[in-house]
Design an enzyme around this catalytic site. Structure first.
Site, short mmCIF file in Angstrom:
data_model
loop_
_atom_site.label_atom_id
_atom_site.label_comp_id
_atom_site.label_asym_id
_atom_site.label_seq_id
_atom_site.Cartn_x
_atom_site.Cartn_y
_atom_site.Cartn_z
CB CYS A 31 40.78 40.99 44.02
SG CYS A 31 41.33 40.76 42.35
CB CYS A 35 44.40 41.15 45.15
SG CYS A 35 44.95 40.27 43.67
CB CYS A 62 41.67 37.26 41.73
SG CYS A 62 43.42 37.59 41.57
CB CYS A 65 44.02 37.44 45.96
SG CYS A 65 42.40 37.91 45.29
#
Length: 187
Positions: A31, A35, A62, A65
């Site tokens: 991430c 995030c 992810c 994000c």
């Protein structure tokens, strides 16, 4: 890991977004610091200078994000969700918990999972737990309530009802049927 990075992760500080990326070993996801996903266990976090470094180490971006700027294909995300379920089936699992663990919204996760697999996440969890229970029933003499608990279902009556709905047999009937089949097999 520097305390500064940990503070950026726990406070979702967007000012650090292009300075580093973090990956969580237990989920296999990486991430941006901003995030909004659940804060990971600090001991499970790895820091990378770039998204490409994380990708080279086999971490997935992810869904929430989008650290690579690209969307993870739905099939890959559903595979990640099923892996998460299989790793945590003994625990209490809700749609919101799965969405947090797999970095997406509960509604999108439910809709995408059903479109790709043909079943809802709850149906998949139930089926997976019953499959594990069948293995335990065949391999042990544990009482039914202990089998239920060992697959993440704390209520024996609910477990029996669910097991019968999925298999057509109660757990005791299933165990008896399996033992009879074993005794009838030629040596």
């Amino acid at each position: 890991m520097k305390d500064e990075y940990w503070t950026a992760i726990t406070s979702n500080d967007a000012a650090y977004d292009e300075q580093f990326f973090y990956a969580v070993k237990t989920t296999g996801i990486f991430c941006r610091p901003s995030c909004k996903s659940r804060v990971p266990n600090r001991g499970n976090v790895r820091i990378f200078r770039s998204a490409n470094e994380a990708l080279r180490e086999d971490f997935r971006p992810c869904k929430r994000c989008k650290p690579t700027g690209e969307r993870l294909p739905d099939e890959d995300w559903v595979e990640q969700i099923t892996t998460c379920i299989q790793s945590h089936y003994k625990e209490k699992l809700t749609l919101h918990m799965l969405a947090d663990m797999c970095h997406g919204s509960p509604y999108h996760l439910h809709r995408t999972f059903k479109r790709i697999t043909g079943v809802t996440p709850v149906e998949y969890i139930q089926s997976y737990r019953v499959g594990k229970a069948k293995e335990i029933l065949m391999q042990t003499t544990l009482p039914v309530h202990e089998v239920a608990y060992s697959v993440g279902i704390p209520s024996a009556p609910y477990f029996i009802t669910l097991f019968k709905k999925i298999t057509g047999y109660s757990p005791a009937e299933y165990r008896q049927k399996y033992k009879l089949e074993l005794m009838e097999e030629p040596i």
